[in-house]
Design a protein around this motif. Structure first.
Motif, mmCIF file in Angstrom:
data_model
loop_
_atom_site.group_PDB
_atom_site.id
_atom_site.type_symbol
_atom_site.label_atom_id
_atom_site.label_comp_id
_atom_site.label_asym_id
_atom_site.label_seq_id
_atom_site.Cartn_x
_atom_site.Cartn_y
_atom_site.Cartn_z
ATOM 1 N N GLN A 1 5.711 8.041 -1.012
ATOM 2 C CA GLN A 1 6.770 7.106 -1.375
ATOM 3 C C GLN A 1 6.509 5.771 -0.679
ATOM 4 N N LEU A 2 6.398 4.709 -1.474
ATOM 5 C CA LEU A 2 6.323 3.358 -0.939
ATOM 6 C C LEU A 2 7.673 2.702 -1.185
ATOM 7 N N ASP A 3 8.352 2.337 -0.109
ATOM 8 C CA ASP A 3 9.714 1.810 -0.206
ATOM 9 C C ASP A 3 9.740 0.332 0.147
ATOM 10 N N HIS A 4 10.063 -0.510 -0.844
ATOM 11 C CA HIS A 4 10.290 -1.949 -0.640
ATOM 12 C C HIS A 4 9.134 -2.594 0.143
ATOM 13 N N ILE A 5 7.942 -2.364 -0.329
ATOM 14 C CA ILE A 5 6.743 -2.858 0.341
ATOM 15 C C ILE A 5 6.540 -4.344 0.050
ATOM 16 N N ALA A 6 6.313 -5.117 1.100
ATOM 17 C CA ALA A 6 5.903 -6.515 0.976
ATOM 18 C C ALA A 6 4.649 -6.719 1.813
ATOM 19 N N LEU B 1 2.232 -8.882 -2.214
ATOM 20 C CA LEU B 1 3.181 -7.881 -2.705
ATOM 21 C C LEU B 1 4.580 -8.309 -2.318
ATOM 22 N N ASP B 2 5.545 -8.078 -3.227
ATOM 23 C CA ASP B 2 6.935 -8.426 -2.955
ATOM 24 C C ASP B 2 7.849 -7.313 -3.432
ATOM 25 N N ASP B 3 8.463 -6.602 -2.489
ATOM 26 C CA ASP B 3 9.490 -5.592 -2.790
ATOM 27 C C ASP B 3 9.009 -4.578 -3.826
ATOM 28 N N ILE C 1 -2.471 -0.058 1.379
ATOM 29 C CA ILE C 1 -1.259 0.336 2.105
ATOM 30 C C ILE C 1 -0.969 1.811 1.882
ATOM 31 N N ALA C 2 -1.181 2.294 0.646
ATOM 32 C CA ALA C 2 -0.961 3.715 0.355
ATOM 33 C C ALA C 2 -1.904 4.597 1.160
ATOM 34 N N LEU C 3 -3.083 4.092 1.492
ATOM 35 C CA LEU C 3 -4.062 4.829 2.294
ATOM 36 C C LEU C 3 -3.868 4.605 3.791
ATOM 37 N N LYS C 4 -2.904 3.779 4.156
ATOM 38 C CA LYS C 4 -2.639 3.421 5.551
ATOM 39 C C LYS C 4 -3.858 2.727 6.176
ATOM 40 N N LEU C 5 -4.575 1.966 5.363
ATOM 41 C CA LEU C 5 -5.674 1.160 5.882
ATOM 42 C C LEU C 5 -5.157 -0.165 6.421
ATOM 43 N N GLN C 6 -3.955 -0.541 6.022
ATOM 44 C CA GLN C 6 -3.286 -1.684 6.613
ATOM 45 C C GLN C 6 -1.785 -1.439 6.541
ATOM 46 N N SER C 7 -1.065 -2.094 7.439
ATOM 47 C CA SER C 7 0.384 -1.936 7.497
ATOM 48 C C SER C 7 1.044 -3.087 6.757
ATOM 49 N N PRO C 8 2.121 -2.808 6.012
ATOM 50 C CA PRO C 8 2.764 -3.869 5.246
ATOM 51 C C PRO C 8 3.564 -4.811 6.133
ATOM 52 N N THR C 9 3.804 -6.006 5.615
ATOM 53 C CA THR C 9 4.675 -6.950 6.315
ATOM 54 C C THR C 9 6.092 -6.403 6.389
ATOM 55 N N GLU C 10 6.539 -5.791 5.299
ATOM 56 C CA GLU C 10 7.851 -5.158 5.241
ATOM 57 C C GLU C 10 7.737 -3.863 4.462
ATOM 58 N N GLY C 11 8.697 -2.962 4.680
ATOM 59 C CA GLY C 11 8.746 -1.730 3.908
ATOM 60 C C GLY C 11 8.219 -0.526 4.675
#
Length: 318
Positions: free
Chosen positions: A5-10, A29-31, A58-68
């Motif tokens: 689950q990706l929740d409100h990813i920016a 990416l925005d929301d 982001i889904a692979l956790k290779l980088q962390s999102p700014t938000e979400g």
């Protein structure tokens, strides 16, 4: 419960035009919110620069999102520790270029076995060679391929090796980022058939990212469409591919010419250039290219809302 689950990813990047000075922001990416159920195949489509590969990282956790938040089996994925190691074992990736994703100095057997050797010693299987042979057999390569080097194989065979490496840990989810775009057309169908068979046999889930829209429609249960860093439509693959609701999705699938359709050349295609993530348009981000845009589209940004069998981000769709 969703598997992933990706929740409100920016995801925003500072735009630097001189040393140490940020002069703007790239809103990659925005929301973005997207879920993948156990055993489900979700296709992710959109033009280059729409944010598909950023979402995959982001889904692979290779980088962390700014938000979400990224959740796996209902729990947030940790930044480190045992939880993160378990996530990395359960979520594997196959990348676009089979020539670049394999180490040319490593034998195929060592490449396929590398994920096993990264496990804590107590969790490693006793017979790694047998595990490698089984993984190679699953992608229809002979066991003696383990003694060879990547340069001894064709592009399609190399991609099979990359798939075998992803399978060796028995993952619950495989993120496939343009897995067939670097292959000859004659090989693409073989890889797609292999992926479909492996999913059916092992019950894995896929996040399948590609520009090849017919391939996405065939291998996916559900399709998510991205434009300028936002999800604009989601729904069952058969419906999105044959009766899309959003004007952008309609134009995207209309761009795939059907040799049996005498009116294929008469279909409307997107005009202008894709919106820039550095300076996205006000209101709906697609409105400068949309033939149906009204004044509300120019000033009021539509929200992603539920519709029959999916979601839509458009003021014009009831």
């Amino acid at each position: 419960m969703s598997l992933l689950q990706l929740d409100h990813i920016a995801m925003h990047y500072p735009l630097r035009r001189s040393v140490g000075r940020a002069t703007g922001t790239v809103r990659a990416l925005d929301d973005v919110s997207l879920s993948i159920a156990p055993g489900e195949s979700v296709g992710l489509v959109g033009e280059s620069g729409s944010g598909k590969s950023t979402l995959a990282r982001i889904a692979l956790k290779l980088q962390s999102p700014t938000e979400g938040t990224l959740r796996f089996r209902g729990e947030p994925v940790a930044e480190r520790g045992t939880s993160l190691r378990a996530f990395r074992s359960a979520v594997q990736a196959v990348f676009q270029d089979p020539y670049a994703s394999l180490n040319p100095r490593m034998r195929v057997g060592d490449t396929v076995a590398e994920p096993l050797r990264s496990l804590p010693r107590a969790n490693r299987p006793h017979d790694i060679a047998a595990q490698v042979a089984a993984a190679l057999a699953a992608v229809e390569l002979p066991a003696d391929a383990a003694q060879c080097y990547p340069h001894q194989f064709s592009g399609g065979q190399r991609q099979r090796i990359a798939i075998a490496r992803a399978l060796i840990l028995q993952p619950a989810l495989v993120v496939l980022d343009e897995p067939i775009s670097a292959l000859d057309v004659s090989i693409r169908a073989q890889i797609l058939n292999l992926l479909a068979e492996l999913r059916q046999r092992r019950g894995m889930a896929y996040l399948f990212i590609a520009h090849d829209l017919p391939a996405v429609a065939v291998i996916s249960d559900r399709i998510a469409v991205m434009y300028c860093g936002q999800l604009i439509e989601t729904g069952p693959a058969a419906r999105v591919a044959t009766a899309p609701l959003h004007p952008y999705t309609q134009m995207l699938f209309a761009s795939v010419l059907d040799p049996h359709d005498a009116h294929a050349w008469e279909r409307p295609l997107p005009i202008g250039e894709p919106a820039s993530p550095v300076d996205p348009p006000s209101g709906c981000r697609f409105h400068p290219r949309c033939p149906h845009a009204i004044e509300r589209c120019r000033v009021d940004a539509p929200a992603l809302r539920d519709t029959t069998g999916g979601q839509i981000r458009c003021h014009l769709v009831p």
